[in-house]
Motif scaffolding. Structure first.
Motif, PDB file in Angstrom:
ATOM      1  N   SER A 191      53.355   1.837  -7.931  1.00  0.00           N
ATOM      2  CA  SER A 191      52.738   2.568  -9.036  1.00  0.00           C
ATOM      3  C   SER A 191      51.214   2.565  -8.910  1.00  0.00           C
ATOM      4  N   VAL A 192      50.633   1.391  -8.684  1.00  0.00           N
ATOM      5  CA  VAL A 192      49.182   1.298  -8.542  1.00  0.00           C
ATOM      6  C   VAL A 192      48.734   1.946  -7.238  1.00  0.00           C
ATOM      7  N   ALA A 193      49.525   1.774  -6.186  1.00  0.00           N
ATOM      8  CA  ALA A 193      49.177   2.377  -4.897  1.00  0.00           C
ATOM      9  C   ALA A 193      49.126   3.902  -5.002  1.00  0.00           C
ATOM     10  N   GLU A 194      50.106   4.476  -5.668  1.00  0.00           N
ATOM     11  CA  GLU A 194      50.141   5.937  -5.809  1.00  0.00           C
ATOM     12  C   GLU A 194      48.977   6.421  -6.667  1.00  0.00           C
ATOM     13  N   HIS A 195      48.598   5.654  -7.693  1.00  0.00           N
ATOM     14  CA  HIS A 195      47.449   6.034  -8.508  1.00  0.00           C
ATOM     15  C   HIS A 195      46.165   5.962  -7.684  1.00  0.00           C
ATOM     16  N   THR A 196      46.091   4.982  -6.806  1.00  0.00           N
ATOM     17  CA  THR A 196      44.941   4.877  -5.905  1.00  0.00           C
ATOM     18  C   THR A 196      44.801   6.138  -5.064  1.00  0.00           C
ATOM     19  N   LEU A 197      45.915   6.595  -4.505  1.00  0.00           N
ATOM     20  CA  LEU A 197      45.863   7.825  -3.705  1.00  0.00           C
ATOM     21  C   LEU A 197      45.554   9.042  -4.564  1.00  0.00           C
ATOM     22  N   ALA A 198      46.015   9.022  -5.820  1.00  0.00           N
ATOM     23  CA  ALA A 198      45.681  10.133  -6.718  1.00  0.00           C
ATOM     24  C   ALA A 198      44.169  10.217  -6.935  1.00  0.00           C
ATOM     25  N   LEU A 199      43.513   9.074  -7.094  1.00  0.00           N
ATOM     26  CA  LEU A 199      42.058   9.066  -7.254  1.00  0.00           C
ATOM     27  C   LEU A 199      41.371   9.576  -5.990  1.00  0.00           C
ATOM     28  N   ILE A 200      41.822   9.082  -4.832  1.00  0.00           N
ATOM     29  CA  ILE A 200      41.216   9.513  -3.567  1.00  0.00           C
ATOM     30  C   ILE A 200      41.349  11.020  -3.387  1.00  0.00           C
ATOM     31  N   LEU A 201      42.560  11.541  -3.569  1.00  0.00           N
ATOM     32  CA  LEU A 201      42.805  12.963  -3.339  1.00  0.00           C
ATOM     33  C   LEU A 201      42.083  13.843  -4.354  1.00  0.00           C
ATOM     34  N   THR A 202      42.058  13.397  -5.600  1.00  0.00           N
ATOM     35  CA  THR A 202      41.385  14.188  -6.628  1.00  0.00           C
ATOM     36  C   THR A 202      39.887  14.256  -6.370  1.00  0.00           C
ATOM     37  N   LEU A 203      39.277  13.123  -6.055  1.00  0.00           N
ATOM     38  CA  LEU A 203      37.840  13.117  -5.764  1.00  0.00           C
ATOM     39  C   LEU A 203      37.522  13.931  -4.515  1.00  0.00           C
ATOM     40  N   ASN A 204      38.357  13.800  -3.500  1.00  0.00           N
ATOM     41  CA  ASN A 204      38.090  14.482  -2.235  1.00  0.00           C
ATOM     42  C   ASN A 204      38.231  15.993  -2.375  1.00  0.00           C
ATOM     43  N   ARG A 205      39.358  16.451  -2.924  1.00  0.00           N
ATOM     44  CA  ARG A 205      39.609  17.894  -3.001  1.00  0.00           C
ATOM     45  C   ARG A 205      39.140  18.500  -4.319  1.00  0.00           C
ATOM     46  N   LYS A 206      38.602  17.645  -5.191  1.00  0.00           N
ATOM     47  CA  LYS A 206      37.969  18.097  -6.442  1.00  0.00           C
ATOM     48  C   LYS A 206      38.921  18.939  -7.296  1.00  0.00           C
ATOM     49  N   THR A 207      40.162  18.515  -7.344  1.00  0.00           N
ATOM     50  CA  THR A 207      41.160  19.279  -8.096  1.00  0.00           C
ATOM     51  C   THR A 207      40.904  19.249  -9.595  1.00  0.00           C
ATOM     52  N   HIS A 208      40.261  18.194 -10.105  1.00  0.00           N
ATOM     53  CA  HIS A 208      39.952  18.150 -11.536  1.00  0.00           C
ATOM     54  C   HIS A 208      38.919  19.217 -11.896  1.00  0.00           C
ATOM     55  N   HIS A 209      37.939  19.438 -11.009  1.00  0.00           N
ATOM     56  CA  HIS A 209      36.963  20.494 -11.251  1.00  0.00           C
ATOM     57  C   HIS A 209      37.606  21.879 -11.068  1.00  0.00           C
ATOM     58  N   ALA A 210      38.458  22.009 -10.038  1.00  0.00           N
ATOM     59  CA  ALA A 210      39.117  23.292  -9.793  1.00  0.00           C
ATOM     60  C   ALA A 210      40.003  23.690 -10.967  1.00  0.00           C
ATOM     61  N   LEU A 214      33.584  23.055  -3.828  1.00  0.00           N
ATOM     62  CA  LEU A 214      34.880  22.367  -3.870  1.00  0.00           C
ATOM     63  C   LEU A 214      35.351  21.869  -2.503  1.00  0.00           C
ATOM     64  N   MET A 215      34.499  21.969  -1.499  1.00  0.00           N
ATOM     65  CA  MET A 215      34.936  21.578  -0.155  1.00  0.00           C
ATOM     66  C   MET A 215      35.184  20.077  -0.076  1.00  0.00           C
ATOM     67  N   GLY A 216      36.308  19.709   0.527  1.00  0.00           N
ATOM     68  CA  GLY A 216      36.629  18.308   0.762  1.00  0.00           C
ATOM     69  C   GLY A 216      36.710  18.020   2.244  1.00  0.00           C
ATOM     70  N   PHE A 217      37.458  16.975   2.601  1.00  0.00           N
ATOM     71  CA  PHE A 217      37.672  16.656   4.005  1.00  0.00           C
ATOM     72  C   PHE A 217      39.127  16.246   4.183  1.00  0.00           C
ATOM     73  N   THR A 218      39.622  16.346   5.404  1.00  0.00           N
ATOM     74  CA  THR A 218      40.988  15.927   5.665  1.00  0.00           C
ATOM     75  C   THR A 218      41.034  14.407   5.799  1.00  0.00           C
ATOM     76  N   LEU A 219      42.071  13.809   5.248  1.00  0.00           N
ATOM     77  CA  LEU A 219      42.239  12.364   5.367  1.00  0.00           C
ATOM     78  C   LEU A 219      42.689  11.961   6.771  1.00  0.00           C
ATOM     79  N   TYR A 220      43.304  12.883   7.461  1.00  0.00           N
ATOM     80  CA  TYR A 220      43.823  12.599   8.805  1.00  0.00           C
ATOM     81  C   TYR A 220      42.718  12.060   9.708  1.00  0.00           C
ATOM     82  N   GLN A 221      42.967  10.889  10.295  1.00  0.00           N
ATOM     83  CA  GLN A 221      42.081  10.203  11.229  1.00  0.00           C
ATOM     84  C   GLN A 221      40.810   9.636  10.590  1.00  0.00           C
TER      85      GLN A 221
END
Length: 338
Positions: A106-125, A139-146
Motif C-alpha cells: 500500500s505504501v509502496a504503491e503510494h510512493t510510486l503514485a507520488l513519483i509518477l504524478t510529479l514526473n508526468r505532472k498529471t495533477h496539473h494536466a 508538462l514534459m516529464g522523463f521516462t523512468l526506464y534506466q
C-alpha cells in the motif's frame, strides 16, 4: 477476559472497523477523537490499555500519568513507534505493541503514485483540461526506464518499492545500515545493489525514504546531504516527516537544486493531518511555503490508507491486545514485552 481500551486519534473509519471487529472479541473500545498527550491522558482513567496512532505523544511524562491511571498496555495501530519513550515504558512495566507489517504494498504503491504524478505532472494536466486548456507546455516529464532510484531503507516497504521499480526498468541503489540477509538477496535478484549514503546521493535521479525515524537519522536529509545530490533530484518521503530538514529542502527548492518533492508525511503534521482545516487559516508558514511550489506534492499521510492495510491493522492490533492479556508477548508485534 474483558479488556477495556481507550482509542485516541480515532477517525470515523477507525470507529467503524474496530467496532465491527471488536464485537467478536472480549475487547471493548471507547473512541476519543482527541490526540493523546499530557493534557488528554486523563481520559484513559479506568482503561486497561490505550490504542494510539502516529501523532499521539507518549513521552515519559505521559507514560507516567497513564501508568498511575492503571493503563498497562500501549497498543500502536501503526508500524513506527518513534513517538513512544520505550525506555520509560519498560521502566514502568508497561507493554508496547505495534503492527510491524500491514500491506507494505500500500505504501509502496503510494510512493510510486507520488513519483509518477510529479514526473508526468498529471495533477496539473487534470486541472488544465477541466478548464479547457489542452496545452502541453510545461508538462514534459522523463521516462523512468534506466533512471537510477536510491531507496533508503530496505524493510518490507522498501523491498516492495524495489519490486515495483524493477518492473519499470530502473537502476536501483539502496542503503540500509543493517539490511537483513533476505532483503539483500531480494535486492540483488532485482538487479539492485547496496551502496553508501554518499554514493546513493551522488548517483540517484530519484531518492525515496523508507526507514523508521530514530535519533540517529533525525534530519537525515539536511543541507549537507542535499549538496551531495545531483541537481534536479526528485525526493520522496512516505516514512516519517522528521527524516527531512524541511527548511533545507525549501532552500534547495528555491534554488532549483531539488526538481520535485513528494511528501506523505511532514515533521509538524500532528497539528494538521487527519483533520479538515479547509475553513480555517493555517498558521503553519512552513507547510504554506511548501504548498506554494508547483513542483511539490503533499498528501496527508494516506500511504497506508487501503482496505487491505486497514483490515490488517485492525486484526493485528486486536491480536496484540489479546496476546498481552494471555501473557504471550514474545511475538514480533511487541516492542516492549512483559
Amino acid at each position: 477476559m474483558n479488556l477495556s481500551v481507550a482509542m485516541f486519534s480515532a477517525q470515523r473509519y477507525d470507529i467503524d472497523l474496530f467496532t465491527a471487529a471488536g464485537a467478536h472479541t472480549p475487547v471493548t473500545f471507547t473512541f476519543f477523537e482527541a490526540r493523546l498527550n499530557l493534557t488528554t491522558c486523563a481520559l484513559a482513567r479506568g482503561y486497561d490499555a490505550v490504542c494510539v496512532f502516529v501523532n499521539d505523544d507518549l513521552n515519559r511524562e505521559v507514560l507516567r500519568e497513564l501508568s498511575a491511571l492503571g493503563v498497562k498496555h500501549i497498543a500502536l495501530r501503526c508500524a513506527g513507534f518513534n513517538n513512544v519513550d520505550t525506555q520509560a515504558a519498560k521502566t514502568l512495566g508497561m507493554l508496547v505493541s505495534r503492527v510491524p507489517a500491514y500491506s507494505p504494498q500500500s505504501v509502496a504503491e503510494h510512493t510510486l503514485a507520488l513519483i509518477l504524478t510529479l514526473n508526468r505532472k498529471t495533477h496539473h494536466a487534470y486541472n488544465r483540461v477541466r478548464n479547457g486548456n489542452f496545452s502541453l507546455q510545461g508538462l514534459m516529464g522523463f521516462t523512468l526506464y534506466q533512471k537510477t532510484v536510491g531507496v533508503i531503507g530496505t524493510g518490507a516497504i522498501g523491498l516492495a518499492v524495489i519490486n515495483i521499480l524493477a518492473g519499470f526498468g530502473c537502476r536501483i541503489v539502496c542503503h540500509d545500515p543493517a539490511p537483513a540477509a533476505a532483503a539483500q538477496a531480494q535486492t540483488n535478484a532485482r538487479g539492485g545493489c547496496y551502496v553508501s549514503l554518499d554514493e546513493l546521493y551522488t548517483q540517484s535521479d530519484i531518492i525515496t525514504l523508507h526507514c523508521p525515524l530514530t535519533h540517529a537519522n533525525h534530519h537525515l536529509i539536511n543541507a549537507g546531504a542535499i549538496e551531495k545530490m545531483r541537481p534536479g533530484i526528485t525526493l520522496i518521503n512516505t516514512s516519517r516527516g522528521a527524516l527531512i530538514d524541511t527548511q533545507a529542502v525549501i532552500s534547495a527548492l528555491k534554488r532549483r537544486h531539488i526538481k520535485a518533492l513528494g511528501l506523505d508525511v511532514y515533521e509538524q503534521e500532528s497539528s494538521l493531518f487527519f483533520s479538515d482545516h479547509s475553513l480555517e487559516i493555517i498558521d503553519d508558514d512552513v507547510i504554506e511555503r511548501l504548498l506554494s511550489f508547483p513542483n511539490v506534492l503533499i498528501t496527508g499521510h494516506q500511504g497506508f490508507f487501503t482496505e487491505e492495510a486497514l483490515n490488517q491493522i485492525v486484526a493485528t492490533t486486536i491480536d496484540n491486545l489479546g496476546a498481552a492479556e494471555k501473557g504471550e508477548t514474545s511475538g514480533p508485534g511487541f516492542v516492549v514485552a512483559g
